[in-house]
Design a protein around this motif. Sequence first.
Motif, PDB file in Angstrom:
ATOM      1  N   PRO A  18       0.816  -1.222   0.000  1.00 34.77           N
ATOM      2  CA  PRO A  18       0.000   0.000   0.000  1.00 34.77           C
ATOM      3  C   PRO A  18       0.845   1.266   0.000  1.00 34.77           C
ATOM      4  N   ASP A  19       0.323   2.312  -0.632  1.00 35.33           N
ATOM      5  CA  ASP A  19       1.052   3.569  -0.730  1.00 35.33           C
ATOM      6  C   ASP A  19       1.331   4.190   0.633  1.00 35.33           C
ATOM      7  N   GLY A  20       0.462   3.966   1.599  1.00 33.97           N
ATOM      8  CA  GLY A  20       0.633   4.594   2.909  1.00 33.97           C
ATOM      9  C   GLY A  20       1.619   3.895   3.819  1.00 33.97           C
ATOM     10  N   THR A 204       8.605  -1.918  -4.619  1.00 34.89           N
ATOM     11  CA  THR A 204       8.935  -1.552  -5.994  1.00 34.89           C
ATOM     12  C   THR A 204      10.390  -1.085  -6.052  1.00 34.89           C
ATOM     13  N   VAL A 205      11.128  -1.535  -7.060  1.00 37.10           N
ATOM     14  CA  VAL A 205      12.513  -1.085  -7.240  1.00 37.10           C
ATOM     15  C   VAL A 205      12.502   0.352  -7.730  1.00 37.10           C
ATOM     16  N   MET A 206      13.181   1.228  -6.983  1.00 36.97           N
ATOM     17  CA  MET A 206      13.270   2.634  -7.354  1.00 36.97           C
ATOM     18  C   MET A 206      14.621   2.990  -7.952  1.00 36.97           C
ATOM     19  N   ALA A 207      15.663   2.244  -7.601  1.00 32.66           N
ATOM     20  CA  ALA A 207      16.995   2.494  -8.144  1.00 32.66           C
ATOM     21  C   ALA A 207      17.832   1.241  -7.954  1.00 32.66           C
ATOM     22  N   ALA A 217       7.554   1.790  -1.390  1.00 33.05           N
ATOM     23  CA  ALA A 217       6.130   1.795  -1.748  1.00 33.05           C
ATOM     24  C   ALA A 217       5.705   3.250  -1.888  1.00 33.05           C
ATOM     25  N   GLY A 218       4.687   3.484  -2.722  1.00 39.03           N
ATOM     26  CA  GLY A 218       4.125   4.822  -2.847  1.00 39.03           C
ATOM     27  C   GLY A 218       5.009   5.838  -3.522  1.00 39.03           C
ATOM     28  N   GLY A 219       6.032   5.383  -4.255  1.00 37.64           N
ATOM     29  CA  GLY A 219       6.876   6.306  -5.000  1.00 37.64           C
ATOM     30  C   GLY A 219       7.951   6.996  -4.196  1.00 37.64           C
TER      31      GLY A 219
END
Length: 293
Positions: A18-20, A204-207, A217-219
């Motif tokens: 979840p984004d939160g 989620t892989v960000m880098a 999560a959530g960017g």
Amino acid sequence: MPDLRPDAHPGDAPALLPDGLALGPVTLRSRDPDALVPFYRAAVGLDVLARAEGGVVLGAGGRPLVEVVRDAAAPLPPARAPGLFHLAVRVPDRAALAARLLAARRLGLRLGASDHLVSEALYLDDPDGNGVEIYRDRPREAWPATEDGTIAMETLPLNLAALSGEATEEGGPAPAGTDMGHVHLKVSDLDAARRFWVDLVGFTVMAAYPGALFVSAGGYHHHLGLNVWHSAGGAPPPKGSTGLDHFEVRLPGDGVAALAGRLAAAGWPFARQDGGIVTADPSGNGVAFRAAG
């Protein structure tokens, strides 16, 4: 451990967290928690929220951030074992970061500092050798993106002269809004770590950099760092070693139940505890997932 190869569950897309999502306290194991308290109070700015025979809880604005469990017989982990690379205390603004810089200098502590483009960070070690980052985020709209949509992060020199000039006080308690921004782990196998934390847990892989992944999560730029820089191929430390016991991830909504379902379907071992679930990654790093609030 169960098989977590990418093809272990054909047809299943990774389930996103979840984004939160937010991080709760990091729990450390120490032979002498009292020896760590002066560092976390003076250098990091945390208050003692609770103290008992079994250890101490430190935090900011009433929010627990670091819990230290007393274990006089705890073995020391091998130098190249997986574990905590650093916990990362996030302060709300640049003035608060500057106050921590002045406090570290006054205490004569060995200090590292970096500009990561998305954030500015100071790096210290506590008396047990646990890595501690203190950082402030730049505004999200200023985070640079790469062509593939991930976030660009670098490790550049931080202008400490400019930072120190923004301090409105030297040290003092960390302000309200200070929280645990991320946790960075040493792992023994980066591919196995990715299969667990991304494909199964749902970050989620960000880098991605040589020997390291940053996931969230959530960017967010990263809630979790994973690296093999000093721990590639290392066995998990003996159970009950000093250092990281576990860290907490707080999931809103039905996030805990959904994650428990994914772990159960994958045959990944976990236990239910206090309304949440506790488990460990393939390198033995402990984590507790609890409902937000």
